[in-house]
Scaffold this motif. Structure first.
Motif, PDB file in Angstrom:
ATOM      1  N   LYS A  85      92.804 -16.657 -45.373  1.00  0.00           N
ATOM      2  CA  LYS A  85      93.354 -16.097 -46.607  1.00  0.00           C
ATOM      3  C   LYS A  85      92.624 -16.685 -47.821  1.00  0.00           C
ATOM      4  CE  LYS A  85      96.307 -14.953 -43.453  1.00  0.00           C
ATOM      5  NZ  LYS A  85      95.962 -13.826 -42.585  1.00  0.00           N
ATOM      6  N   VAL A  86      92.824 -16.059 -48.971  1.00  0.00           N
ATOM      7  CA  VAL A  86      92.216 -16.576 -50.201  1.00  0.00           C
ATOM      8  C   VAL A  86      93.138 -17.594 -50.871  1.00  0.00           C
ATOM      9  CG1 VAL A  86      90.921 -14.449 -50.527  1.00  0.00           C
ATOM     10  CG2 VAL A  86      93.124 -14.732 -51.689  1.00  0.00           C
ATOM     11  N   PHE A  87      94.219 -17.954 -50.214  1.00  0.00           N
ATOM     12  CA  PHE A  87      95.176 -18.933 -50.727  1.00  0.00           C
ATOM     13  C   PHE A  87      95.516 -19.902 -49.591  1.00  0.00           C
ATOM     14  CE2 PHE A  87      97.245 -15.104 -49.279  1.00  0.00           C
ATOM     15  CZ  PHE A  87      98.195 -15.564 -48.378  1.00  0.00           C
ATOM     16  N   PRO A  88      95.910 -21.134 -49.906  1.00  0.00           N
ATOM     17  CA  PRO A  88      96.249 -22.095 -48.852  1.00  0.00           C
ATOM     18  C   PRO A  88      97.617 -21.798 -48.247  1.00  0.00           C
ATOM     19  CG  PRO A  88      96.581 -23.084 -51.013  1.00  0.00           C
ATOM     20  CD  PRO A  88      95.950 -21.735 -51.254  1.00  0.00           C
ATOM     21  N   LEU A  89      97.780 -22.162 -46.990  1.00  0.00           N
ATOM     22  CA  LEU A  89      99.056 -21.968 -46.308  1.00  0.00           C
ATOM     23  C   LEU A  89     100.068 -22.982 -46.803  1.00  0.00           C
ATOM     24  CD1 LEU A  89     100.766 -20.604 -44.102  1.00  0.00           C
ATOM     25  CD2 LEU A  89      99.820 -22.262 -42.474  1.00  0.00           C
ATOM     26  N   LYS A 149      95.680  -8.003 -46.464  1.00  0.00           N
ATOM     27  CA  LYS A 149      96.791  -8.952 -46.409  1.00  0.00           C
ATOM     28  C   LYS A 149      96.363 -10.393 -46.644  1.00  0.00           C
ATOM     29  CE  LYS A 149      96.395  -9.272 -41.382  1.00  0.00           C
ATOM     30  NZ  LYS A 149      95.046  -8.650 -41.427  1.00  0.00           N
ATOM     31  N   GLU A 150      95.065 -10.646 -46.565  1.00  0.00           N
ATOM     32  CA  GLU A 150      94.558 -11.985 -46.844  1.00  0.00           C
ATOM     33  C   GLU A 150      94.511 -12.278 -48.336  1.00  0.00           C
ATOM     34  OE1 GLU A 150      93.984 -11.078 -42.872  1.00  0.00           O
ATOM     35  OE2 GLU A 150      93.194  -9.905 -44.553  1.00  0.00           O
ATOM     36  N   GLN A 151      94.759 -11.268 -49.158  1.00  0.00           N
ATOM     37  CA  GLN A 151      94.712 -11.424 -50.607  1.00  0.00           C
ATOM     38  C   GLN A 151      96.144 -11.475 -51.159  1.00  0.00           C
ATOM     39  OE1 GLN A 151      91.879  -8.081 -50.917  1.00  0.00           O
ATOM     40  NE2 GLN A 151      90.353  -9.530 -51.693  1.00  0.00           N
ATOM     41  N   CYS A 152      96.429 -10.789 -52.259  1.00  0.00           N
ATOM     42  CA  CYS A 152      97.679 -11.093 -52.953  1.00  0.00           C
ATOM     43  C   CYS A 152      98.936 -10.613 -52.231  1.00  0.00           C
ATOM     44  CB  CYS A 152      97.639 -10.593 -54.392  1.00  0.00           C
ATOM     45  SG  CYS A 152      97.501  -8.831 -54.610  1.00  0.00           S
ATOM     46  N   SER A 153      98.857  -9.596 -51.348  1.00  0.00           N
ATOM     47  CA  SER A 153     100.074  -9.220 -50.619  1.00  0.00           C
ATOM     48  C   SER A 153     100.524 -10.355 -49.712  1.00  0.00           C
ATOM     49  CB  SER A 153      99.857  -7.937 -49.806  1.00  0.00           C
ATOM     50  OG  SER A 153      98.875  -8.131 -48.799  1.00  0.00           O
ATOM     51  N   GLY A 154      99.566 -11.064 -49.110  1.00  0.00           N
ATOM     52  CA  GLY A 154      99.922 -12.235 -48.311  1.00  0.00           C
ATOM     53  C   GLY A 154     100.509 -13.345 -49.151  1.00  0.00           C
ATOM     54  N   LEU A 155      99.960 -13.527 -50.355  1.00  0.00           N
ATOM     55  CA  LEU A 155     100.516 -14.545 -51.252  1.00  0.00           C
ATOM     56  C   LEU A 155     101.953 -14.197 -51.619  1.00  0.00           C
ATOM     57  CD1 LEU A 155     100.131 -17.066 -53.021  1.00  0.00           C
ATOM     58  CD2 LEU A 155      99.282 -15.550 -54.826  1.00  0.00           C
ATOM     59  N   TYR A 156     102.210 -12.931 -51.959  1.00  0.00           N
ATOM     60  CA  TYR A 156     103.579 -12.505 -52.263  1.00  0.00           C
ATOM     61  C   TYR A 156     104.497 -12.800 -51.077  1.00  0.00           C
ATOM     62  CZ  TYR A 156     103.119  -9.811 -56.653  1.00  0.00           C
ATOM     63  OH  TYR A 156     102.963  -9.426 -57.954  1.00  0.00           O
ATOM     64  N   MET A 161     104.151 -14.951 -48.581  1.00  0.00           N
ATOM     65  CA  MET A 161     104.343 -16.386 -48.376  1.00  0.00           C
ATOM     66  C   MET A 161     105.295 -16.977 -49.407  1.00  0.00           C
ATOM     67  SD  MET A 161     101.461 -19.395 -48.113  1.00  0.00           S
ATOM     68  CE  MET A 161     101.247 -19.505 -49.915  1.00  0.00           C
ATOM     69  N   LYS A 162     105.145 -16.557 -50.666  1.00  0.00           N
ATOM     70  CA  LYS A 162     106.032 -17.066 -51.712  1.00  0.00           C
ATOM     71  C   LYS A 162     107.478 -16.638 -51.481  1.00  0.00           C
ATOM     72  CE  LYS A 162     103.128 -19.286 -54.398  1.00  0.00           C
ATOM     73  NZ  LYS A 162     103.269 -20.738 -54.654  1.00  0.00           N
ATOM     74  N   MET A 163     107.694 -15.447 -50.953  1.00  0.00           N
ATOM     75  CA  MET A 163     109.055 -15.012 -50.643  1.00  0.00           C
ATOM     76  C   MET A 163     109.614 -15.777 -49.448  1.00  0.00           C
ATOM     77  SD  MET A 163     110.055 -12.846 -52.938  1.00  0.00           S
ATOM     78  CE  MET A 163     109.249 -14.057 -53.989  1.00  0.00           C
ATOM     79  N   ARG A 186      88.191 -16.859 -56.012  1.00  0.00           N
ATOM     80  CA  ARG A 186      89.638 -16.751 -56.209  1.00  0.00           C
ATOM     81  C   ARG A 186      90.257 -15.683 -55.317  1.00  0.00           C
ATOM     82  NH1 ARG A 186      92.155 -13.709 -61.279  1.00  0.00           N
ATOM     83  NH2 ARG A 186      94.354 -13.764 -60.695  1.00  0.00           N
ATOM     84  N   GLY A 187      89.565 -14.546 -55.127  1.00  0.00           N
ATOM     85  CA  GLY A 187      90.174 -13.457 -54.375  1.00  0.00           C
ATOM     86  C   GLY A 187      89.259 -12.703 -53.437  1.00  0.00           C
ATOM     87  N   TYR A 188      87.965 -13.045 -53.402  1.00  0.00           N
ATOM     88  CA  TYR A 188      87.036 -12.296 -52.553  1.00  0.00           C
ATOM     89  C   TYR A 188      87.412 -12.432 -51.081  1.00  0.00           C
ATOM     90  CZ  TYR A 188      82.949 -10.688 -50.066  1.00  0.00           C
ATOM     91  OH  TYR A 188      82.121 -10.001 -49.209  1.00  0.00           O
ATOM     92  N   HIS A 189      87.345 -11.291 -50.360  1.00  0.00           N
ATOM     93  CA  HIS A 189      87.522 -11.332 -48.916  1.00  0.00           C
ATOM     94  C   HIS A 189      86.617 -10.296 -48.265  1.00  0.00           C
ATOM     95  CE1 HIS A 189      89.317 -11.422 -44.913  1.00  0.00           C
ATOM     96  NE2 HIS A 189      89.824 -12.592 -45.267  1.00  0.00           N
ATOM     97  N   LYS A 190      86.012 -10.676 -47.168  1.00  0.00           N
ATOM     98  CA  LYS A 190      85.015  -9.824 -46.525  1.00  0.00           C
ATOM     99  C   LYS A 190      85.593  -8.522 -45.987  1.00  0.00           C
ATOM    100  CE  LYS A 190      85.430 -12.258 -42.086  1.00  0.00           C
ATOM    101  NZ  LYS A 190      84.703 -13.072 -41.077  1.00  0.00           N
TER     102      LYS A 190
END
Length: 336
Positions: free
Chosen positions: A43-47, A93-100, A102-104, A253-257
């Motif tokens: 992901k582009v954010f830490p777990l 899902k590795e970008q901001c939807s995954g962050l949302y 995880m935060k929920m 910050r947000g790049y994903h292949k």
């Protein structure tokens, strides 16, 4: 029937596209497809240390298999409320939807972030294809999956649609009464922008007919041709929202292949049906809670205000920042 509009200072927006995926596919009588999923954390954010995470798959009524990340609170017990998340359009899902998601999950929800059909690690050929009915079904299939989980209360399921998936989320909520709470975050109505261009600049029959002609010809010349995606360099005259796209999708910050927004765009004819459809027609009949969130200066704010108008026949007023805790408060209140 209570509906809420709160304007938030968010700019997690995206455009279009899917991405290539080397799926190993096996087809049987029910068209099930086996996916080769990336197991390492990419992901582009830490777990977060507060949640558990696992990769899962589920099927849609169109026979497609979707890949998803399931986030649950650590040390959780009993049945919990759940949220399905997708978007922005063309993101993964590795970008901001995954962050949302995880935060929920940090705030006590079972949360599922999924790749839409034809996108990311999910199945579907040709890649980078979109469909208003298939994408709406993606959300409803996510609700199917969550409803069957032992730790989920099937009567307390909500959804979050980010950017272009905000309009899809509203369409799903209008169709599926199991969805008890819906958030459209910095939403686009992809059917409207596909048919009218930005700010309805080309909302006329002549422009739409010319666009239809071009797309119709494209089907015979090169149906798999790609276009779009975020620019590799931002010209000086580019509007601010283009710079915002670049700052997320083209930087660490947000790049994903696997993200089409981060790479080479989408299938040109893959969104053809969007231009001739409209998502918001029945959203005034949604009987569950809806929260529409938008940045005060977001270029796409008019989509959210129009959605609010259609639902409650009023105008948006009151602008304040909504943090993660406010989002959790909305779902806690409406998924009880």
């Amino acid at each position: 029937m209570k509906k809420t509009l709160t304007i938030v200072a968010l700019m997690l927006v995206g455009m279009l596209a899917g991405c290539t995926n080397s799926n190993k596919q096996t087809t049987n009588n029910d068209m099930e497809q086996k996916l080769e999923l990336t197991q390492e954390w990419d992901k582009v954010f830490p777990l977060s240390e507060k949640v558990n995470h696992k990769k899962v798959t589920f099927k849609t009524q169109y026979g497609l298999t979707l890949a998803a990340d399931l986030y649950t609170p650590k040390d959780s017990k009993g049945k919990m409320a759940a949220i399905a998340v997708s978007g922005p359009f063309g993101a993964v899902k590795e970008q901001c939807s995954g962050l949302y998601a995880m935060k929920m999950a940090e705030r006590g929800f079972v949360a599922l972030a999924f790749d839409p059909s034809y996108t990311g690690e999910s199945s579907g050929e040709p890649r980078r294809t979109a469909s208003p009915d298939i994408n709406t079904e993606d959300f409803m299939a996510a609700v199917d999956f969550l409803s069957k989980q032992d730790n989920v209360d099937a009567e307390r399921i909500g959804i979050i649609g980010i950017c272009g998936w905000g309009g899809i989320a509203l369409n799903a909520a209008a169709a599926d009464t199991r969805i008890k709470a819906t958030v459209a975050s910095t939403m686009y109505d992809m059917t409207r922008v596909s048919g009218n261009d930005y700010n309805d600049a080309f909302d006329n029959e002549q422009w739409r007919h010319r666009n239809r002609e071009n797309l119709s010809k494209q089907r015979l010349t090169d149906p798999n041709a790609m276009a779009g995606g975020v620019l590799d360099t931002v010209p000086p005259q580019a509007p601010n929202f283009v710079r915002d796209y670049y700052d997320y999708y083209k930087t660490p910050r947000g790049y994903h292949k696997r993200s089409g927004n981060s790479n080479d765009g989408w299938r040109i004819i893959g969104t053809q049906a969007y231009a001739n459809s409209r998502f918001l027609y029945y959203i005034n009949e949604i009987r569950s809670a809806v929260l529409v969130m938008h940045g005060a200066d977001a270029h796409s704010r008019y989509f959210g205000e129009a959605a609010y108008h259609y639902m409650v026949d009023g105008k948006a007023d009151g602008y304040k920042f909504v943090p993660w805790d406010k989002l959790a408060e909305f779902f806690t209140k409406n998924l009880k």
